[in-house]
Design a protein around this motif. Structure first.
Motif, PDB file in Angstrom:
ATOM      1  N   VAL A  87      -7.426 -38.571  -3.917  1.00  0.00           N
ATOM      2  CA  VAL A  87      -7.285 -39.199  -2.557  1.00  0.00           C
ATOM      3  C   VAL A  87      -7.053 -37.827  -1.467  1.00  0.00           C
ATOM      4  O   VAL A  87      -7.600 -37.739  -0.664  1.00  0.00           O
ATOM      5  N   SER A  88      -5.866 -37.187  -2.225  1.00  0.00           N
ATOM      6  CA  SER A  88      -5.583 -36.134  -1.349  1.00  0.00           C
ATOM      7  C   SER A  88      -6.501 -34.971  -0.930  1.00  0.00           C
ATOM      8  O   SER A  88      -6.766 -34.433   0.026  1.00  0.00           O
ATOM      9  N   THR A  89      -7.469 -34.835  -1.965  1.00  0.00           N
ATOM     10  CA  THR A  89      -8.445 -33.768  -1.912  1.00  0.00           C
ATOM     11  C   THR A  89      -9.487 -34.243  -0.933  1.00  0.00           C
ATOM     12  O   THR A  89      -9.997 -33.209  -0.062  1.00  0.00           O
ATOM     13  N   LYS A  90     -10.012 -35.355  -0.912  1.00  0.00           N
ATOM     14  CA  LYS A  90     -10.714 -36.020  -0.038  1.00  0.00           C
ATOM     15  C   LYS A  90     -10.432 -35.779   1.431  1.00  0.00           C
ATOM     16  O   LYS A  90     -10.751 -35.678   2.379  1.00  0.00           O
ATOM     17  N   THR A  91      -8.888 -36.189   1.569  1.00  0.00           N
ATOM     18  CA  THR A  91      -8.416 -36.291   3.084  1.00  0.00           C
ATOM     19  C   THR A  91      -8.456 -34.728   3.487  1.00  0.00           C
ATOM     20  O   THR A  91      -8.568 -34.594   4.612  1.00  0.00           O
ATOM     21  N   TRP A  92      -7.755 -33.765   2.681  1.00  0.00           N
ATOM     22  CA  TRP A  92      -7.900 -32.465   3.035  1.00  0.00           C
ATOM     23  C   TRP A  92      -9.048 -31.991   3.456  1.00  0.00           C
ATOM     24  O   TRP A  92      -9.297 -31.398   4.569  1.00  0.00           O
ATOM     25  N   LYS A  93     -10.328 -32.177   2.464  1.00  0.00           N
ATOM     26  CA  LYS A  93     -11.675 -31.656   2.960  1.00  0.00           C
ATOM     27  C   LYS A  93     -11.972 -32.435   4.142  1.00  0.00           C
ATOM     28  O   LYS A  93     -12.653 -31.484   4.998  1.00  0.00           O
ATOM     29  N   GLY A  94     -11.922 -33.508   4.397  1.00  0.00           N
ATOM     30  CA  GLY A  94     -12.106 -34.263   5.750  1.00  0.00           C
ATOM     31  C   GLY A  94     -11.702 -33.620   7.069  1.00  0.00           C
ATOM     32  O   GLY A  94     -12.211 -33.276   7.817  1.00  0.00           O
ATOM     33  N   PHE A  95     -10.232 -33.393   6.783  1.00  0.00           N
ATOM     34  CA  PHE A  95      -9.333 -32.729   7.834  1.00  0.00           C
ATOM     35  C   PHE A  95      -9.949 -31.417   8.204  1.00  0.00           C
ATOM     36  O   PHE A  95      -9.982 -31.042   9.307  1.00  0.00           O
ATOM     37  N   ALA A  96      -9.822 -30.396   7.187  1.00  0.00           N
ATOM     38  CA  ALA A  96     -10.381 -29.138   7.095  1.00  0.00           C
ATOM     39  C   ALA A  96     -11.872 -28.908   7.958  1.00  0.00           C
ATOM     40  O   ALA A  96     -11.970 -28.154   8.751  1.00  0.00           O
ATOM     41  N   ALA A  97     -12.716 -30.061   7.335  1.00  0.00           N
ATOM     42  CA  ALA A  97     -14.085 -29.699   8.039  1.00  0.00           C
ATOM     43  C   ALA A  97     -14.038 -30.209   9.606  1.00  0.00           C
ATOM     44  O   ALA A  97     -14.684 -29.453  10.401  1.00  0.00           O
ATOM     45  N   THR A  98     -12.958 -31.280   9.928  1.00  0.00           N
ATOM     46  CA  THR A  98     -13.008 -31.347  11.535  1.00  0.00           C
ATOM     47  C   THR A  98     -12.472 -30.327  12.078  1.00  0.00           C
ATOM     48  O   THR A  98     -13.059 -30.076  13.294  1.00  0.00           O
ATOM     49  N   LEU A  99     -11.420 -29.728  11.762  1.00  0.00           N
ATOM     50  CA  LEU A  99     -10.521 -28.684  12.302  1.00  0.00           C
ATOM     51  C   LEU A  99     -11.545 -27.591  12.436  1.00  0.00           C
ATOM     52  O   LEU A  99     -11.790 -26.871  13.446  1.00  0.00           O
ATOM     53  N   SER A 100     -12.165 -27.012  11.488  1.00  0.00           N
ATOM     54  CA  SER A 100     -13.250 -26.097  11.370  1.00  0.00           C
ATOM     55  C   SER A 100     -14.424 -26.394  12.542  1.00  0.00           C
ATOM     56  O   SER A 100     -14.872 -25.262  13.067  1.00  0.00           O
TER      57      SER A 100
END
Length: 111
Positions: A87-100
């Motif tokens: 769950v945390s991996t999916k959340t992080w990857k989504g957040f990182a993609a949005t910020l990038s």
């Protein structure tokens, strides 16, 4: 940019990720996080994170005698920990993609 504040937000995920490959004791986890590039991670922060993740039911623990010093308390992921990591991996990857996507491209460096 000061990475210590960023690290506070993702230390649980980083510790779960490190333990997903192999069980480890406190200082071993610190060493693997630093070897992975998290140079600023503090010993106390990692030990606190291990205790918190264990209390939350995401880790198992067991003690292994050591001939070179005190016994070592090893931690490993259980089913709850693996689910939390996913769950945390999916959340992080989504957040990182949005910020990038929001950040401007890096300027080219002249040779």
């Amino acid at each position: 940019m000061d990475t210590t504040q960023l690290l506070k937000g993702v230390l649980d995920l980083a510790v779960l990720a490190v333990l997903s490959g192999e069980d480890g004791y406190g200082y071993d986890v610190v060493r693997r996080l630093r070897a992975g590039g998290l140079d600023d991670v503090g010993d106390a922060s990692v030990y606190g994170t291990l205790r918190r993740l264990y209390a939350a039911g995401h880790l198992t623990s067991y003690v292994v005698p050591s001939a070179e010093g005190p016994h070592r308390k090893y931690y490993g992921l259980n089913a709850s920990g693996r689910a939390q990591l996913e769950v945390s991996t999916k959340t992080w990857k989504g957040f990182a993609a949005t910020l990038s996507a929001l950040l401007p491209d890096e300027p080219e460096v002249a040779a």
